[in-house]
Design an enzyme around this catalytic site. Structure first.
Site, PDB file in Angstrom:
ATOM      1  N   GLY A 212      -2.549   7.560  11.445  1.00 35.24           N
ATOM      2  CA  GLY A 212      -1.688   7.735  10.266  1.00 35.24           C
ATOM      3  C   GLY A 212      -1.345   6.398   9.657  1.00 35.24           C
ATOM      4  O   GLY A 212      -1.970   5.382   9.960  1.00 35.24           O
ATOM      5  N   ASN A 213      -0.363   6.382   8.783  1.00 40.06           N
ATOM      6  CA  ASN A 213       0.106   5.105   8.215  1.00 40.06           C
ATOM      7  C   ASN A 213       1.588   5.207   7.893  1.00 40.06           C
ATOM      8  O   ASN A 213       2.197   6.267   8.048  1.00 40.06           O
ATOM      9  CB  ASN A 213      -0.732   4.705   6.990  1.00 40.06           C
ATOM     10  CG  ASN A 213      -0.642   5.747   5.890  1.00 40.06           C
ATOM     11  OD1 ASN A 213       0.415   5.977   5.334  1.00 40.06           O
ATOM     12  ND2 ASN A 213      -1.770   6.395   5.590  1.00 40.06           N
TER      13      ASN A 213
END
Ligand code: CTP
Length: 403
Positions: A212-213
């Site tokens: 993810g980020n």
């Protein structure tokens, strides 16, 4: 949420028996989320007290240019009041005040503020039926509408004089819905459909882990709210985000992965007028997703990554009537990279964030953007809240659409 929420309203109260209804009107404005300041004509204080109206509006009531009883009296600057207001509502508006408004007379604070006001003015006439029918009143009403002021028509019924007929001020609820409808009808994106992507995407590795980020979704959610405030119907496709939104015009579609975001964006794109892709879509995903939790028995683990689909580029290929906006987050050679992204993905506008700018980027409440349009015109903005950045972006889009 009402369209007057967060807006500044001046309520002008003049000397008619319907002035008592101004108290209900203030309450309705406040309940709808507006900020309210009341200006009274001196004679209207015989009908309703400034104390009632100041208490309900949560602001001092103004009725004179300065208050003689104050030791250090302050000038009630009508120009400042007029600048403060997003809307000026005069209710009740007596035959006398309407006549003065129509003729530019300026012998009290309310009239001086009216003459200075550049905002939209609404007035709700209130008078006896013969005054309402008089040719001079009729001509004044026509003249005021020719100035761009909007009349909230008087209603028929029993009047304070005991006579029956037209001239009774519209009920406060009617006044509020008249104003709300009028504002909605005049909104620049009314009838338009806006598609937004926001937040990160999560790409599963196994049932408990993902790639993810740090995107919070804030910028995309602010854009969705601004689009709805401008009257658009909004489809907000969001990756996992803690942001919340509650607006009748916003339909939220929650997704997790880039593939789900791709499918959702394509599902809605055909009927869309403006699409803004603000999501931080993962560029890579795990080539295979383990069906069971991966155990840490080995000393190292290699995950093979494959590219996700580029949603923005694929919408750029299919684009017809849609105005397509993308984001570019760059760390070096920013303008050139953003311009080439604009061309490559067939965009109408690109919003450039530079990570070199303090206050820009993920998880912040602020952002600093540069907008580049199809003709490669560059507009740089200063550091602003994400709400203001959303307003700047839509100003630019509306300008381009109407150009
Ligand atoms: N975007 C998208 N789908 C992806 C990746 C990006 O829709 N799979 C969109 C983002 O929402 C954003 C823009 O593309 O509007 C950002 O592109 P970006 O990821 O910064 O650039 P890339 O074109 O992927 O190029 P690079 O990674 O080389 O900067």
């Amino acid at each position: 949420m009402s369209v007057i929420s967060g807006k500044n309203i001046i309520l002008g109260v003049t000397a008619g028996i319907a002035a008592y209804k101004a108290t209900y009107l203030v309450r309705l404005f406040i309940k709808a989320g507006a900020n309210v300041k009341v200006i009274m004509t001196p004679a209207s204080k015989d009908f309703v007290t400034p104390l009632t109206l100041s208490t309900l509006s949560k602001n001092p009531v103004h009725s004179t240019f300065y208050d003689k009883e104050e030791e250090n009296e302050l000038w009630n600057n009508h120009v400042d009041l007029a600048i403060w207001a997003d809307y000026f509502v005069i209710a009740p508006a007596t035959a006398n005040t309407l006549s003065k408004m129509a003729n530019g007379t300026c012998d009290n604070l309310l009239l001086a503020t009216y003459l200075s006001a550049k905002c939209k003015v609404y007035f709700a006439p209130a008078m006896d039926l013969d005054m309402y029918k008089h040719q001079s009143t009729k001509e004044n009403l026509v003249k005021l509408e020719s100035f761009g002021n909007s009349m909230i028509p008087a209603e028929s019924g029993e009047l304070a004089s005991g006579l029956m007929g037209e001239g009774r001020m519209a009920e406060p609820e009617t006044i509020l819905s008249f104003i709300e409808n009028d504002i909605i009808t005049g909104l620049p994106l009314r009838g338009k459909k806006v598609l937004l992507t926001a937040g990160p995407t999560y790409e599963a590795i196994d049932p408990v882990r993902f790639i993810g980020n740090h995107s919070s979704g804030k910028m995309g959610f602010e854009l969705a709210k601004e689009a709805a405030n401008l009257g658009a119907e909004v489809i907000l496709i969001s990756g996992p985000s803690n942001e919340e939104v509650d607006h009748a015009l916003i339909q939220r579609v929650d997704v997790i992965s880039a593939e789900e975001m791709y499918q959702a964006a394509h599902q809605y794109f055909k009927d869309i007028d403006i699409a803004i892709l603000a999501a931080a879509v993962a560029d890579f995903k795990s080539a295979t997703v383990a069906s069971q939790k991966i155990k840490k028995k080995e000393a190292s683990l290699t995950i093979e990554l494959t590219k996700t689909k580029d949603i923005l580029a694929s919408l750029g290929e299919q684009k017809q009537q849609q105005f397509l906006v993308g984001f570019a987050l760059e760390t070096n050679n920013e303008l050139e990279n953003a311009k080439s992204k604009l061309r490559r993905k067939n965009l109408d506008l690109i919003v450039l964030n530079s990570l070199r700018d303090k206050g820009a980027g993920f998880k912040k409440a602020t952002n600093k953007v540069t907008l580049i349009d199809k003709q490669e015109n560059i507009t740089e903005f200063g550091l602003k809240s994400k709400t203001e950045v959303a307003q700047d972006i839509f100003n630019e889009i509306i300008k381009s659409i109407h150009a």
